[in-house]
Design a protein around this motif. Structure first.
Motif, PDB file in Angstrom:
ATOM      1  N   ARG A 279      38.977  39.158  58.041  1.00  0.00           N
ATOM      2  CA  ARG A 279      36.695  38.205  57.316  1.00  0.00           C
ATOM      3  C   ARG A 279      36.997  38.321  56.473  1.00  0.00           C
ATOM      4  O   ARG A 279      36.300  37.635  56.136  1.00  0.00           O
ATOM      5  CB  ARG A 279      36.239  39.657  58.306  1.00  0.00           C
ATOM      6  N   SER A 280      37.030  39.379  55.392  1.00  0.00           N
ATOM      7  CA  SER A 280      37.298  38.627  53.957  1.00  0.00           C
ATOM      8  C   SER A 280      37.787  38.262  53.557  1.00  0.00           C
ATOM      9  O   SER A 280      37.516  37.165  52.342  1.00  0.00           O
ATOM     10  CB  SER A 280      37.168  40.917  53.132  1.00  0.00           C
ATOM     11  N   SER A 281      39.105  38.033  54.300  1.00  0.00           N
ATOM     12  CA  SER A 281      39.611  36.986  53.925  1.00  0.00           C
ATOM     13  C   SER A 281      39.769  35.079  54.125  1.00  0.00           C
ATOM     14  O   SER A 281      39.252  34.508  53.102  1.00  0.00           O
ATOM     15  CB  SER A 281      41.255  36.731  53.757  1.00  0.00           C
ATOM     16  N   LEU A 282      38.755  35.282  54.846  1.00  0.00           N
ATOM     17  CA  LEU A 282      38.172  33.733  54.891  1.00  0.00           C
ATOM     18  C   LEU A 282      37.512  33.812  54.250  1.00  0.00           C
ATOM     19  O   LEU A 282      36.871  32.400  54.458  1.00  0.00           O
ATOM     20  CB  LEU A 282      37.784  34.234  56.686  1.00  0.00           C
ATOM     21  N   ARG A 283      36.109  34.845  54.156  1.00  0.00           N
ATOM     22  CA  ARG A 283      34.906  34.740  53.540  1.00  0.00           C
ATOM     23  C   ARG A 283      34.792  34.260  52.399  1.00  0.00           C
ATOM     24  O   ARG A 283      34.620  33.650  51.485  1.00  0.00           O
ATOM     25  CB  ARG A 283      34.210  35.961  53.433  1.00  0.00           C
ATOM     26  N   ARG A 284      36.318  34.628  52.180  1.00  0.00           N
ATOM     27  CA  ARG A 284      36.713  34.112  50.383  1.00  0.00           C
ATOM     28  C   ARG A 284      37.531  32.727  49.929  1.00  0.00           C
ATOM     29  O   ARG A 284      37.329  32.115  49.062  1.00  0.00           O
ATOM     30  CB  ARG A 284      38.031  34.897  49.783  1.00  0.00           C
ATOM     31  N   GLY A 285      37.741  32.213  51.086  1.00  0.00           N
ATOM     32  CA  GLY A 285      38.452  30.695  51.612  1.00  0.00           C
ATOM     33  C   GLY A 285      37.437  30.221  51.119  1.00  0.00           C
ATOM     34  O   GLY A 285      36.988  29.212  51.328  1.00  0.00           O
ATOM     35  N   HIS A 286      36.021  30.466  52.303  1.00  0.00           N
ATOM     36  CA  HIS A 286      34.732  29.500  52.371  1.00  0.00           C
ATOM     37  C   HIS A 286      34.996  29.696  50.583  1.00  0.00           C
ATOM     38  O   HIS A 286      34.344  28.478  51.172  1.00  0.00           O
ATOM     39  CB  HIS A 286      33.983  30.293  53.064  1.00  0.00           C
ATOM     40  N   LEU A 287      34.058  30.734  50.171  1.00  0.00           N
ATOM     41  CA  LEU A 287      33.745  30.816  48.375  1.00  0.00           C
ATOM     42  C   LEU A 287      33.828  29.668  47.675  1.00  0.00           C
ATOM     43  O   LEU A 287      33.731  29.054  46.948  1.00  0.00           O
ATOM     44  CB  LEU A 287      33.860  31.840  48.718  1.00  0.00           C
ATOM     45  N   SER A 288      35.733  29.436  47.940  1.00  0.00           N
ATOM     46  CA  SER A 288      36.337  28.787  47.422  1.00  0.00           C
ATOM     47  C   SER A 288      35.947  27.547  47.497  1.00  0.00           C
ATOM     48  O   SER A 288      35.728  26.419  46.191  1.00  0.00           O
ATOM     49  CB  SER A 288      37.916  29.472  47.135  1.00  0.00           C
ATOM     50  N   ALA A 289      36.404  26.985  48.917  1.00  0.00           N
ATOM     51  CA  ALA A 289      35.664  26.022  49.309  1.00  0.00           C
ATOM     52  C   ALA A 289      34.128  25.300  48.861  1.00  0.00           C
ATOM     53  O   ALA A 289      34.028  23.873  48.300  1.00  0.00           O
ATOM     54  CB  ALA A 289      36.510  25.465  51.131  1.00  0.00           C
ATOM     55  N   ALA A 290      33.557  26.482  48.927  1.00  0.00           N
ATOM     56  CA  ALA A 290      32.217  25.931  49.009  1.00  0.00           C
ATOM     57  C   ALA A 290      32.120  25.246  47.227  1.00  0.00           C
ATOM     58  O   ALA A 290      31.449  24.870  46.578  1.00  0.00           O
ATOM     59  CB  ALA A 290      31.052  27.134  48.826  1.00  0.00           C
ATOM     60  N   ALA A 291      32.944  26.614  46.086  1.00  0.00           N
ATOM     61  CA  ALA A 291      32.261  25.988  44.758  1.00  0.00           C
ATOM     62  C   ALA A 291      33.598  24.546  44.370  1.00  0.00           C
ATOM     63  O   ALA A 291      33.031  24.282  43.950  1.00  0.00           O
ATOM     64  CB  ALA A 291      33.300  27.367  44.316  1.00  0.00           C
ATOM     65  N   THR A 292      34.465  24.781  44.964  1.00  0.00           N
ATOM     66  CA  THR A 292      35.339  23.397  45.296  1.00  0.00           C
ATOM     67  C   THR A 292      34.355  21.891  46.133  1.00  0.00           C
ATOM     68  O   THR A 292      33.924  20.531  45.069  1.00  0.00           O
ATOM     69  CB  THR A 292      36.793  22.983  45.886  1.00  0.00           C
ATOM     70  N   LEU A 293      33.305  21.815  46.646  1.00  0.00           N
ATOM     71  CA  LEU A 293      32.799  21.161  46.725  1.00  0.00           C
ATOM     72  C   LEU A 293      31.644  20.605  46.392  1.00  0.00           C
ATOM     73  O   LEU A 293      30.637  19.630  46.705  1.00  0.00           O
ATOM     74  CB  LEU A 293      32.093  21.421  48.603  1.00  0.00           C
ATOM     75  N   THR A 294      31.279  21.166  45.644  1.00  0.00           N
ATOM     76  CA  THR A 294      29.632  21.527  44.396  1.00  0.00           C
ATOM     77  C   THR A 294      30.433  21.055  43.119  1.00  0.00           C
ATOM     78  O   THR A 294      29.446  20.754  41.810  1.00  0.00           O
ATOM     79  CB  THR A 294      29.251  22.652  44.818  1.00  0.00           C
ATOM     80  N   VAL A 295      31.659  20.064  42.322  1.00  0.00           N
ATOM     81  CA  VAL A 295      32.252  19.893  41.432  1.00  0.00           C
ATOM     82  C   VAL A 295      32.694  18.228  42.048  1.00  0.00           C
ATOM     83  O   VAL A 295      32.828  18.351  42.932  1.00  0.00           O
ATOM     84  CB  VAL A 295      33.060  20.755  41.080  1.00  0.00           C
ATOM     85  N   PRO A 296      33.086  17.281  40.225  1.00  0.00           N
ATOM     86  CA  PRO A 296      33.423  16.203  41.100  1.00  0.00           C
ATOM     87  C   PRO A 296      34.991  16.374  41.174  1.00  0.00           C
ATOM     88  O   PRO A 296      36.008  15.325  41.723  1.00  0.00           O
ATOM     89  CB  PRO A 296      33.020  15.684  39.696  1.00  0.00           C
ATOM     90  N   GLY A 297      35.686  17.519  41.031  1.00  0.00           N
ATOM     91  CA  GLY A 297      36.853  17.102  40.424  1.00  0.00           C
ATOM     92  C   GLY A 297      37.379  18.171  41.641  1.00  0.00           C
ATOM     93  O   GLY A 297      36.761  18.267  42.682  1.00  0.00           O
ATOM     94  N   ASP A 298      39.432  18.027  41.831  1.00  0.00           N
ATOM     95  CA  ASP A 298      39.338  18.857  42.803  1.00  0.00           C
ATOM     96  C   ASP A 298      39.507  20.368  43.463  1.00  0.00           C
ATOM     97  O   ASP A 298      39.743  21.575  44.032  1.00  0.00           O
ATOM     98  CB  ASP A 298      41.480  18.559  42.487  1.00  0.00           C
ATOM     99  N   ARG A 299      38.985  21.222  42.202  1.00  0.00           N
ATOM    100  CA  ARG A 299      39.150  22.593  41.959  1.00  0.00           C
ATOM    101  C   ARG A 299      37.660  23.297  41.333  1.00  0.00           C
ATOM    102  O   ARG A 299      37.008  21.984  40.061  1.00  0.00           O
ATOM    103  CB  ARG A 299      40.046  23.117  41.148  1.00  0.00           C
ATOM    104  N   GLY A 300      37.079  23.422  42.078  1.00  0.00           N
ATOM    105  CA  GLY A 300      35.441  24.608  41.196  1.00  0.00           C
ATOM    106  C   GLY A 300      35.908  26.066  41.378  1.00  0.00           C
ATOM    107  O   GLY A 300      36.119  26.692  42.192  1.00  0.00           O
ATOM    108  N   PRO A 301      35.093  26.631  39.662  1.00  0.00           N
ATOM    109  CA  PRO A 301      34.962  27.607  40.107  1.00  0.00           C
ATOM    110  C   PRO A 301      34.862  29.087  40.180  1.00  0.00           C
ATOM    111  O   PRO A 301      33.772  28.312  40.975  1.00  0.00           O
ATOM    112  CB  PRO A 301      34.893  27.866  38.002  1.00  0.00           C
ATOM    113  N   LEU A 302      35.530  29.913  40.695  1.00  0.00           N
ATOM    114  CA  LEU A 302      34.882  31.521  41.720  1.00  0.00           C
ATOM    115  C   LEU A 302      33.603  31.685  41.077  1.00  0.00           C
ATOM    116  O   LEU A 302      34.068  31.768  39.594  1.00  0.00           O
ATOM    117  CB  LEU A 302      36.206  31.779  42.304  1.00  0.00           C
ATOM    118  N   PRO A 303      32.873  32.402  40.991  1.00  0.00           N
ATOM    119  CA  PRO A 303      31.598  33.174  40.242  1.00  0.00           C
ATOM    120  C   PRO A 303      32.382  33.942  40.615  1.00  0.00           C
ATOM    121  O   PRO A 303      33.407  34.453  40.345  1.00  0.00           O
ATOM    122  CB  PRO A 303      30.707  33.339  41.595  1.00  0.00           C
ATOM    123  N   SER A 304      31.849  35.207  39.089  1.00  0.00           N
ATOM    124  CA  SER A 304      31.952  36.283  38.745  1.00  0.00           C
ATOM    125  C   SER A 304      32.388  37.175  39.801  1.00  0.00           C
ATOM    126  O   SER A 304      32.135  36.770  40.971  1.00  0.00           O
ATOM    127  CB  SER A 304      30.603  36.727  37.867  1.00  0.00           C
TER     128      SER A 304
END
Length: 339
Positions: A279-304
């Protein structure tokens, strides 16, 4: 520090600036892109010793790729340079009001590229052999399998190596144009020999003829877990022992969808490497994907780390109420909108 080796093709990328059609462009943005190297950069940003292994031409594009990956703390000691074959190139054509298409498209110039000459001989390269021996995880994808028979033989050779405690992950990464003249059953064989398989629901239909959970597990009985990604809906971990964990996707104000799949893979795989539950690994995947969806490039930084830990541990209701937008995360578990 945990070590991961990602193996595949990375190419130079060109795209018109100012959202204009390619035929009318007077300027092209120049970058690099590759599914496996995107995952490597994502893992490196999460504190994993990530390495990319592949082949590039002895040209400026190849040098740019190596410099770019190195600047993102990705190891490139296992990369081979080819003085007879060129580095692959792709052109990303953005969707625009002037075009007939509402979606971006891609032109590939990779036939006969240096990466297409990857082969089992790479396993005899001392630098590559050392990286593989030390890896906790080896990450592969279906893109490599479609590049050439030699590339498929390389993946088969890696999957045949003794695991010695390490894991092998396989992202299907379906590319219909690459498989047009190839036997798609190859993908099923390679995926079934892996420990972790990541596949989108749409990819499941194209690559395996189904995205039904029971049918996928029957078709791929050997992996310890299959992660079925349902785009904006959820991600589901289907365990070999019959277990099932589903985590809804986060609410996101999407700026650019490119790279989200690779970001999800990096987030999910890092969770597994750090010993988190499904569950936590899937959530971590979703958060990483969400961070990337909100930036113009291929990678978005994770939160603190503090924000990440609070969101990973939140209740189902608070997870459902969390929203990610460019530059901010709004969630009941946070004291306010935090970057």
């Amino acid at each position: 520090m945990l070590s991961v080796v990602c193996i595949g093709e990375t190419m130079a990328m060109l795209t018109p600036t100012h959202q204009v059609p390619l035929a009318e462009a007077t300027e092209l943005f120049y970058g690099v892109g590759g599914a496996e190297s995107n995952v490597a950069m994502g893992l490196a940003a999460m504190g994993v010793a990530a390495h990319w292994v592949g082949r590039v031409g002895d040209d400026g594009f190849g040098t740019r790729i190596l410099n770019d990956l190195s600047s993102h703390d990705v190891g490139v000691s296992g990369v081979e340079r080819d003085d007879t074959r060129a580095t692959g190139l792709y052109v990303k054509i953005p969707a625009s009001a002037q075009s007939d298409s509402e979606e971006s498209s891609v032109l590939y110039y990779r036939h006969g590229s240096a990466a297409s000459a990857m082969s089992p001989a790479m396993l005899d390269n001392p630098a590559v052999a050392t990286l593989l021996d030390q890896a906790a995880l080896i990450h592969l994808s279906g893109i490599t399998a479609a590049l050439s028979p030699d590339c498929r033989a390389l993946l088969a050779g890696i999957l045949a190596l003794p695991r010695n405690g390490r894991l092998v992950s396989f992202d299907v990464n379906w590319r219909g144009a690459l498989w047009a003249q190839e036997d798609e059953s190859i993908l099923r064989t390679l995926a079934n020999q892996s420990d972790v398989v990541l596949v989108g629901a749409d990819e499941g239909i194209a690559a395996f003829g189904t995205n039904d959970e029971a049918e996928l597990r029957a078709m791929l009985p050997d992996p310890a877990v299959i992660v079925l990604k349902n785009a904006h809906t959820s991600a589901i971990a289907l365990m070999r022992d019959g277990g099932r964990v589903e985590v809804p996707s986060l609410s996101v104000s999407v700026l650019e969808p490119v790279g989200a799949g690779d970001a999800f893979a990096a987030g999910y795989l890092s969770g597994m490497l750090f010993g988190l539950d499904q569950r936590s690994s899937l959530r971590r995947g979703h958060l990483s994907a969400a961070a990337t969806l909100t930036v113009p490039g291929d990678r978005g930084p994770l939160p603190s780390t503090e924000v990440l830990e609070k969101i990973l541990a939140c209740s189902e209701a608070d997870w459902a109420a969390t929203h990610v937008a460019p530059g901010r995360i709004d969630s009941p578990v946070l004291t306010g909108a935090l970057p």
